[in-house]
Design a protein around this motif. Structure first.
Motif, PDB file in Angstrom:
ATOM      1  N   PHE A 139      -6.657 -25.708 -24.156  1.00  0.00           N
ATOM      2  CA  PHE A 139      -5.728 -24.621 -23.824  1.00  0.00           C
ATOM      3  C   PHE A 139      -6.331 -23.712 -22.765  1.00  0.00           C
ATOM      4  N   SER A 140      -5.454 -23.179 -21.926  1.00  0.00           N
ATOM      5  CA  SER A 140      -5.876 -22.207 -20.922  1.00  0.00           C
ATOM      6  C   SER A 140      -5.214 -20.869 -21.183  1.00  0.00           C
TER       7      SER A 140
ATOM      8  N   GLY B 217       8.852 -13.846 -26.957  1.00  0.00           N
ATOM      9  CA  GLY B 217       8.334 -14.160 -25.636  1.00  0.00           C
ATOM     10  C   GLY B 217       6.870 -14.560 -25.620  1.00  0.00           C
ATOM     11  N   VAL B 218       6.228 -14.597 -26.778  1.00  0.00           N
ATOM     12  CA  VAL B 218       4.823 -14.987 -26.863  1.00  0.00           C
ATOM     13  C   VAL B 218       4.726 -16.346 -27.539  1.00  0.00           C
ATOM     14  N   LEU B 219       4.090 -17.291 -26.873  1.00  0.00           N
ATOM     15  CA  LEU B 219       3.961 -18.647 -27.393  1.00  0.00           C
ATOM     16  C   LEU B 219       2.485 -19.035 -27.471  1.00  0.00           C
ATOM     17  N   MET B 220       2.070 -19.521 -28.601  1.00  0.00           N
ATOM     18  CA  MET B 220       0.743 -20.092 -28.838  1.00  0.00           C
ATOM     19  C   MET B 220      -0.414 -19.143 -28.491  1.00  0.00           C
ATOM     20  N   PRO B 221      -0.334 -17.871 -28.866  1.00  0.00           N
ATOM     21  CA  PRO B 221      -1.426 -16.960 -28.519  1.00  0.00           C
ATOM     22  C   PRO B 221      -2.714 -17.221 -29.287  1.00  0.00           C
TER      23      PRO B 221
ATOM     24  N   LEU C   4      -9.392 -20.813 -28.487  1.00  0.00           N
ATOM     25  CA  LEU C   4     -10.010 -21.823 -27.640  1.00  0.00           C
ATOM     26  C   LEU C   4     -10.484 -21.244 -26.313  1.00  0.00           C
ATOM     27  N   ALA C   5      -9.563 -20.624 -25.561  1.00  0.00           N
ATOM     28  CA  ALA C   5      -9.891 -20.208 -24.195  1.00  0.00           C
ATOM     29  C   ALA C   5     -10.762 -18.959 -24.151  1.00  0.00           C
ATOM     30  N   GLU C   6     -10.519 -18.019 -25.063  1.00  0.00           N
ATOM     31  CA  GLU C   6     -11.245 -16.767 -24.992  1.00  0.00           C
ATOM     32  C   GLU C   6     -12.522 -16.764 -25.833  1.00  0.00           C
ATOM     33  N   CYS C   7     -12.492 -17.463 -26.975  1.00  0.00           N
ATOM     34  CA  CYS C   7     -13.594 -17.331 -27.926  1.00  0.00           C
ATOM     35  C   CYS C   7     -14.377 -18.613 -28.172  1.00  0.00           C
ATOM     36  N   GLY C   8     -13.903 -19.739 -27.716  1.00  0.00           N
ATOM     37  CA  GLY C   8     -14.641 -20.978 -27.937  1.00  0.00           C
ATOM     38  C   GLY C   8     -14.683 -21.413 -29.384  1.00  0.00           C
ATOM     39  N   VAL C   9     -13.649 -21.088 -30.151  1.00  0.00           N
ATOM     40  CA  VAL C   9     -13.551 -21.459 -31.560  1.00  0.00           C
ATOM     41  C   VAL C   9     -12.570 -22.616 -31.697  1.00  0.00           C
ATOM     42  N   TYR C  10     -12.985 -23.675 -32.356  1.00  0.00           N
ATOM     43  CA  TYR C  10     -12.193 -24.893 -32.466  1.00  0.00           C
ATOM     44  C   TYR C  10     -11.038 -24.718 -33.456  1.00  0.00           C
ATOM     45  N   LEU C  11      -9.974 -25.492 -33.238  1.00  0.00           N
ATOM     46  CA  LEU C  11      -8.832 -25.512 -34.151  1.00  0.00           C
ATOM     47  C   LEU C  11      -8.674 -26.922 -34.712  1.00  0.00           C
ATOM     48  N   ILE C  12      -8.461 -26.986 -36.028  1.00  0.00           N
ATOM     49  CA  ILE C  12      -8.280 -28.262 -36.728  1.00  0.00           C
ATOM     50  C   ILE C  12      -6.893 -28.234 -37.354  1.00  0.00           C
ATOM     51  N   GLU C  13      -6.080 -29.219 -37.033  1.00  0.00           N
ATOM     52  CA  GLU C  13      -4.666 -29.184 -37.423  1.00  0.00           C
ATOM     53  C   GLU C  13      -4.295 -30.334 -38.344  1.00  0.00           C
ATOM     54  N   ASN C  14      -3.250 -30.101 -39.143  1.00  0.00           N
ATOM     55  CA  ASN C  14      -2.729 -31.091 -40.094  1.00  0.00           C
ATOM     56  C   ASN C  14      -3.769 -31.461 -41.155  1.00  0.00           C
ATOM     57  N   LEU C  15      -4.339 -30.466 -41.791  1.00  0.00           N
ATOM     58  CA  LEU C  15      -5.271 -30.710 -42.883  1.00  0.00           C
ATOM     59  C   LEU C  15      -4.515 -30.876 -44.203  1.00  0.00           C
ATOM     60  N   ALA C  16      -5.050 -31.707 -45.072  1.00  0.00           N
ATOM     61  CA  ALA C  16      -4.488 -31.925 -46.410  1.00  0.00           C
ATOM     62  C   ALA C  16      -5.311 -31.110 -47.415  1.00  0.00           C
ATOM     63  N   LEU C  17      -4.794 -29.969 -47.819  1.00  0.00           N
ATOM     64  CA  LEU C  17      -5.576 -29.021 -48.607  1.00  0.00           C
ATOM     65  C   LEU C  17      -5.074 -28.846 -50.038  1.00  0.00           C
ATOM     66  N   GLU C  18      -4.051 -29.605 -50.421  1.00  0.00           N
ATOM     67  CA  GLU C  18      -3.458 -29.388 -51.745  1.00  0.00           C
ATOM     68  C   GLU C  18      -4.428 -29.702 -52.874  1.00  0.00           C
ATOM     69  N   GLU C  19      -5.204 -30.770 -52.741  1.00  0.00           N
ATOM     70  CA  GLU C  19      -6.107 -31.162 -53.823  1.00  0.00           C
ATOM     71  C   GLU C  19      -7.228 -30.141 -53.999  1.00  0.00           C
ATOM     72  N   LEU C  20      -7.762 -29.649 -52.892  1.00  0.00           N
ATOM     73  CA  LEU C  20      -8.786 -28.602 -52.988  1.00  0.00           C
ATOM     74  C   LEU C  20      -8.249 -27.384 -53.725  1.00  0.00           C
ATOM     75  N   ALA C  21      -7.031 -26.969 -53.354  1.00  0.00           N
ATOM     76  CA  ALA C  21      -6.446 -25.791 -53.979  1.00  0.00           C
ATOM     77  C   ALA C  21      -6.172 -26.028 -55.463  1.00  0.00           C
ATOM     78  N   ALA C  22      -5.654 -27.210 -55.786  1.00  0.00           N
ATOM     79  CA  ALA C  22      -5.345 -27.507 -57.187  1.00  0.00           C
ATOM     80  C   ALA C  22      -6.601 -27.454 -58.053  1.00  0.00           C
ATOM     81  N   ASP C  23      -7.731 -27.880 -57.483  1.00  0.00           N
ATOM     82  CA  ASP C  23      -8.990 -27.880 -58.234  1.00  0.00           C
ATOM     83  C   ASP C  23      -9.774 -26.582 -58.058  1.00  0.00           C
ATOM     84  N   ARG C  24      -9.195 -25.636 -57.334  1.00  0.00           N
ATOM     85  CA  ARG C  24      -9.811 -24.335 -57.100  1.00  0.00           C
ATOM     86  C   ARG C  24     -11.196 -24.466 -56.480  1.00  0.00           C
TER      87      ARG C  24
END
Length: 299
Positions: free
Chosen positions: A108-109, A242-246, A252-272
Motif C-alpha cells: 500500500f502507498s 470519503g476515506v478508504l483503507m486508511p 503499512l506505508a507509515e508505520c511498517g506494521v504487517y497486516l494478516i488477513e482472513n484468520l480463523a480465530l474461532e477455535e482459539l476464542a472457544a478455548d479461551r
C-alpha cells in the motif's frame, strides 16, 4: 507528495522489514519457552477455487491440472520407461492476497510514497516490487495475543461498518489477562470469519474491523503485525465518508506494521486461548505484495 509519519524510521533509510525489527532473539525464545502442552491451533483457511476475493483489484483463484498421470506416463513410455511413473502437476493463477495471507510493506502507498519514504514510481514495476516485497518479511516466531472483541460485544459477531475502538481492545486485553508488549502480533476476533467460505457474498459486503485510532493504539505499543478474522483487517465501509483503507495506509506505508488477513480465530476464542506462541512464515515470492500463509498458535 503527502507527509508520512514513518513511526519506525529509526531503523534507517535502507530498512525493508519495518516492525519486524522488534522480533528479537529474546522475543523468539520467550514465545517458544511459553509452550506447555504442545497443542497446535491452525488459524488459517484453505486456498481454493471459490475462496472470497475483493473485486476489481483482486482476481479469483484458479487452478488446473497442467500435467496428469495419464499424460506423463505416455510421455515417459515414449522415452523408454517401463515402470509407468505418473506425475500430477498443477498450474495456478492467483493474487498473493487470497485465503489467509500477509501483506508486504510495499502493498500500500500513501499517495506516491511507500514505507520508509520510498517513492512508488522507483520500485513498483510491471514484474513486481524492486523493494519492500514479501521476500524481506522474516520468519515470525513471537507471542500472539487474541483480542476477542466479538466476545465483548454480546453477539455472535460485530456488524459491517462497526469499528473496533481502542476501548474495545483495552477491555479485551483486560478480559484475556494480558498487556501488549513490543514484538507481539495482535489477533483481532470480530466474529466475521464465520462467513468465510460459507457465505462469501455476505463476507464481502462489508466488515467490522479496526479504524485508525485502534490501529494506532496497537502500533504505539510496539506491535509487529495485526491480523483479523476478516478480509481487510479494517472496518468496511469506513465510518468517515470519503476515506478508504486508511488502516492499510497507516500500518503499512507509515508505520511498517504487517497486516494478516482472513484468520480463523474461532477455535482459539472457544478455548479461551488469549496468548500463545505464534509462528508465521511467508513464502519468499520475490517482489510480491503479499503471500498466502499458514500461521499456527502453539500452547
Amino acid at each position: 507528495m503527502p507527509d508520512l509519519i514513518h513511526s519506525h524510521s529509526q531503523w534507517g533509510p535502507a530498512d525493508q522489514i519495518g516492525a519486524a525489527n522488534l522480533l528479537t532473539v529474546e522475543k523468539r525464545l520467550a514465545a517458544l519457552g511459553s509452550i506447555r502442552s504442545g497443542r497446535v491451533y491452525d488459524v488459517s483457511y484453505d486456498v481454493y477455487m471459490g475462496a472470497p476475493f475483493m473485486a476489481p483489484n483482486q482476481t479469483p483463484f484458479l487452478m488446473s491440472i497442467f500435467g496428469s498421470w495419464r499424460d506423463t506416463i505416455k510421455r515417459r513410455r515414449k522415452l523408454g520407461a517401463t515402470n509407468d511413473a505418473g506425475t500430477n502437476l498443477e498450474r495456478i493463477e492467483m493474487t498473493a492476497h487470497v485465503g489467509t495471507h500477509i501483506d508486504a510493506l510495499g502493498h500500500f502507498s500513501k499517495g506516491d510514497m511507500l514505507y520508509n519514504g520510498t517513492p512508488a514510481a522507483d520500485v513498483v514495476t510491471d514484474w513486481g516490487l524492486d523493494r519492500l516485497g514479501i521476500e524481506h518479511a522474516p520468519p515470525m516466531i513471537t507471542r500472539g495475543i487474541l483480542f476477542d472483541v466479538a466476545g465483548m460485544t454480546g453477539g455472535a459477531h460485530m456488524l459491517p461498518g462497526q469499528a473496533v475502538t481502542p476501548d474495545h481492545l483495552k477491555r479485551a486485553a483486560d478480559s484475556g489477562g494480558f498487556s501488549v508488549e513490543p514484538g507481539d502480533i495482535a489477533l483481532i476476533r470480530t466474529g466475521w470469519g464465520r462467513y468465510f467460505g460459507t457465505d462469501n457474498a455476505r463476507y464481502l459486503e462489508g466488515e467490522p474491523g479496526l479504524d485508525v485510532p485502534a490501529a494506532k493504539w496497537l502500533i504505539d505499543q510496539g506491535i509487529t503485525a495485526i491480523g483479523a478474522d476478516n478480509m481487510a483487517v479494517e472496518v468496511l465501509p469506513n465510518p468517515t465518508k470519503g476515506v478508504l483503507m486508511p488502516v492499510h495506509q497507516y500500518s503499512l506505508a507509515e508505520c511498517g506494521v504487517y497486516l494478516i488477513e482472513n484468520l480463523a480465530l474461532e477455535e482459539l476464542a472457544a478455548d479461551r486461548v488469549y496468548t500463545a506462541c505464534f509462528i508465521l512464515l511467508a513464502t519468499k515470492i520475490r517482489g510480491a505484495t503479499g503471500a498466502p500463509v499458514r500461521p499456527v498458535a502453539i500452547v
